[in-house]
Design a protein around this motif. Structure first.
Motif, mmCIF file in Angstrom:
data_model
loop_
_atom_site.group_PDB
_atom_site.id
_atom_site.type_symbol
_atom_site.label_atom_id
_atom_site.label_comp_id
_atom_site.label_asym_id
_atom_site.label_seq_id
_atom_site.Cartn_x
_atom_site.Cartn_y
_atom_site.Cartn_z
ATOM 1 N N ARG A 38 0.840 -1.191 0.000
ATOM 2 C CA ARG A 38 0.000 0.000 0.000
ATOM 3 C C ARG A 38 0.878 1.245 0.000
ATOM 4 O O ARG A 38 2.019 1.216 0.458
ATOM 5 N N VAL A 48 2.236 -5.017 3.091
ATOM 6 C CA VAL A 48 1.152 -5.240 4.038
ATOM 7 C C VAL A 48 1.052 -6.717 4.393
ATOM 8 O O VAL A 48 0.988 -7.069 5.567
ATOM 9 N N SER A 63 1.489 -3.559 11.667
ATOM 10 C CA SER A 63 0.356 -2.637 11.732
ATOM 11 C C SER A 63 -0.976 -3.277 11.353
ATOM 12 O O SER A 63 -2.038 -2.720 11.653
ATOM 13 N N VAL A 64 -0.932 -4.440 10.712
ATOM 14 C CA VAL A 64 -2.182 -5.078 10.269
ATOM 15 C C VAL A 64 -2.395 -6.460 10.877
ATOM 16 O O VAL A 64 -3.447 -7.075 10.644
ATOM 17 N N MET A 83 -9.777 -7.354 5.030
ATOM 18 C CA MET A 83 -9.372 -6.291 5.942
ATOM 19 C C MET A 83 -10.522 -6.007 6.907
ATOM 20 O O MET A 83 -11.600 -5.568 6.479
ATOM 21 N N LEU A 86 -11.015 -1.745 10.107
ATOM 22 C CA LEU A 86 -10.232 -0.749 9.383
ATOM 23 C C LEU A 86 -10.097 0.542 10.165
ATOM 24 O O LEU A 86 -11.011 0.947 10.898
ATOM 25 N N ASP A 90 -5.245 3.194 7.596
ATOM 26 C CA ASP A 90 -5.175 2.194 6.536
ATOM 27 C C ASP A 90 -5.471 2.791 5.165
ATOM 28 O O ASP A 90 -5.347 2.113 4.147
ATOM 29 N N TYR A 94 -3.907 0.400 -2.609
ATOM 30 C CA TYR A 94 -3.423 -0.949 -2.360
ATOM 31 C C TYR A 94 -3.076 -1.609 -3.693
ATOM 32 O O TYR A 94 -3.874 -1.587 -4.642
#
Length: 125
Positions: A38, A48, A63-64, A83, A86, A90, A94
């Motif tokens: 991203r 990601v 972070s995800v 995802m 959110l 974010d 992407y």
């Protein structure tokens, strides 16, 4: 090389979910490692999530982790990014990417030779 087309982006509120899809055409999709990157305005492109050709190994950015899930369906030549939860941070374009072989940890954009055109994800607070 493989051609990649992303879909599924959009505008959502914080806490919502989205599922991105990346459809691949070309030879030997099942032999490619796949990744989602991203890029937010003014920032570098960051990895990601990534998945090996078999789906047996995955990578997630800190972070995800716990919110995003990468998966693939080799019969459909498609990779997904689910995802959840959110956050406004974010928000980004992407990109789906493919490479033959494995990937580093974290995966680097320079490792991947095939890219999609990108899909915008916007998360409002």
């Amino acid at each position: 090389q493989v051609q990649l087309v992303e879909s599924g982006g959009g505008l959502v509120q914080a806490g919502d979910s989205l599922r991105l899809s990346c459809a691949a055409s070309g030879r030997a999709f099942s032999s490619y490692a796949m990744a989602w990157f991203r890029q937010a305005p003014g920032k570098e492109r960051e990895s990601v999530a990534a998945i090996t050709w078999s789906g047996s190994n995955t990578y997630y950015a800190d972070s995800v982790k716990g919110r995003f899930t990468i998966s693939r369906d080799n019969a459909k030549n498609t990779v997904y990014l689910q995802m959840n939860s959110l956050k406004p941070e974010d928000t980004a374009v992407y990109y789906c990417a493919a490479r033959s072989g494995g990937y580093g940890r974290p995966p680097k954009a320079s490792e991947f030779g095939s890219w999609g055109q990108g899909t915008q994800v916007t998360v409002s607070s």
